[in-house]
Enzyme design. Structure first.
Site, PDB file in Angstrom:
ATOM      1  N   ILE A 207      -6.561 -24.140  -9.160  1.00 40.72           N
ATOM      2  CA  ILE A 207      -7.987 -23.975  -9.448  1.00 40.72           C
ATOM      3  C   ILE A 207      -8.617 -23.604  -8.111  1.00 40.72           C
ATOM      4  O   ILE A 207      -8.434 -24.295  -7.111  1.00 40.72           O
ATOM      5  CB  ILE A 207      -8.606 -25.256 -10.061  1.00 40.72           C
ATOM      6  CG1 ILE A 207     -10.110 -25.077 -10.296  1.00 40.72           C
ATOM      7  CG2 ILE A 207      -8.336 -26.487  -9.237  1.00 40.72           C
ATOM      8  CD1 ILE A 207     -10.766 -26.218 -11.086  1.00 40.72           C
ATOM      9  N   SER A 208      -9.309 -22.462  -8.066  1.00 41.40           N
ATOM     10  CA  SER A 208      -9.867 -21.962  -6.803  1.00 41.40           C
ATOM     11  C   SER A 208     -10.918 -22.910  -6.259  1.00 41.40           C
ATOM     12  O   SER A 208     -11.557 -23.660  -7.004  1.00 41.40           O
ATOM     13  CB  SER A 208     -10.504 -20.588  -7.013  1.00 41.40           C
ATOM     14  OG  SER A 208      -9.552 -19.637  -7.388  1.00 41.40           O
ATOM     15  N   GLN A 209     -11.123 -22.834  -4.927  1.00 42.21           N
ATOM     16  CA  GLN A 209     -12.160 -23.675  -4.350  1.00 42.21           C
ATOM     17  C   GLN A 209     -13.522 -23.168  -4.829  1.00 42.21           C
ATOM     18  O   GLN A 209     -13.743 -21.962  -5.013  1.00 42.21           O
ATOM     19  CB  GLN A 209     -12.065 -23.697  -2.836  1.00 42.21           C
ATOM     20  CG  GLN A 209     -12.362 -22.404  -2.125  1.00 42.21           C
ATOM     21  CD  GLN A 209     -11.924 -22.490  -0.670  1.00 42.21           C
ATOM     22  OE1 GLN A 209     -10.772 -22.233  -0.337  1.00 42.21           O
ATOM     23  NE2 GLN A 209     -12.854 -22.845   0.194  1.00 42.21           N
TER      24      GLN A 209
END
Length: 218
Positions: free
Chosen positions: A64-66
């Site tokens: 999950i991207s920042q």
């Protein structure tokens, strides 16, 4: 001595401050990110880190991207309320949830069935009815729903995939990371005009590679 836990309001304020400090300044994007709790999209031992500005591992070897990268990519799309958006790489579903607060309709594709099933469950739980999540090979886009006003790709390709460029409406914008998966990648924005394609390079990033075909669970 342990520090007292932050209240939800304090945590949200810190979260939004972190976004602004990384360059996410669009009021609509910040509003969408304030409304969508990242917590339900982060599972297991990493759930307590959902509000930190960092990428986190999820199932199927994905991440999950920042939040700041999600915010910058969303901001670069310049979404209007009437737009139809295609996302390649559903992952946890967090990015699609942000898009759903800004666009009329969101189609999101992932090659891993488990990710799509889990994301759909969160969308249902949060009553996000304008998202359609599908199991498919994202490198081919979604021709039956084309053209799209906006396309976002959350996995790195060596070049913007031809089928996706073809499915982008004239006047549309695509945002994606490009570069070798084991080297430096760059986030780029592609605008499709009557004269052709215009490219803007935004920043260095690191994403999982865009792979063809379905995952083993697909």
């Amino acid at each position: 001595m342990t520090e007292p836990a932050l209240s939800e309001a304090e945590r949200k304020m810190q979260f939004l401050y972190a976004l602004r400090s990384k360059g996410v300044t669009d009021a609509r994007v910040l509003g969408a990110m304030e409304k969508v709790d990242r917590g339900p999209f982060v599972k297991g031992i990493f759930a307590q880190r959902a509000y930190e500005d960092m990428p986190l591992p999820i199932v199927c070897g994905q991440t999950i991207s920042q939040p700041s990268v999600v915010g910058l990519m969303t901001q670069a799309l310049e979404i209007s309320p009437r737009d139809k958006v295609l996302e390649i790489g559903t992952g946890s579903g967090y990015q699609a949830a942000i898009l759903s607060k800004l666009a009329r309709r969101v189609y999101t594709i992932d090659r891993h069935r488990r990710l799509v099933v889990e994301a759909r469950a969160v969308f249902d739980e949060l009553k996000m009815t304008n998202i359609t999540a599908l199991v498919a090979d994202g490198s081919f886009g979604l021709a039956e729903q084309a053209p799209f006003d906006r396309i976002i790709v959350t996995a790195a390709a060596e070049d913007p995939p031809g089928p996706l460029l073809a499915q982008l409406k004239e006047g549309g914008i695509m945002v994606l990371p490009v570069g070798q998966s084991d080297a430096v990648q760059h986030l780029i924005r592609v605008r499709k005009t009557a004269e052709g394609l215009e490219y803007d390079e935004m920043r260095a990033v690191r994403f999982v590679p865009l792979l063809e075909g379905l995952g083993k669970d697909g």
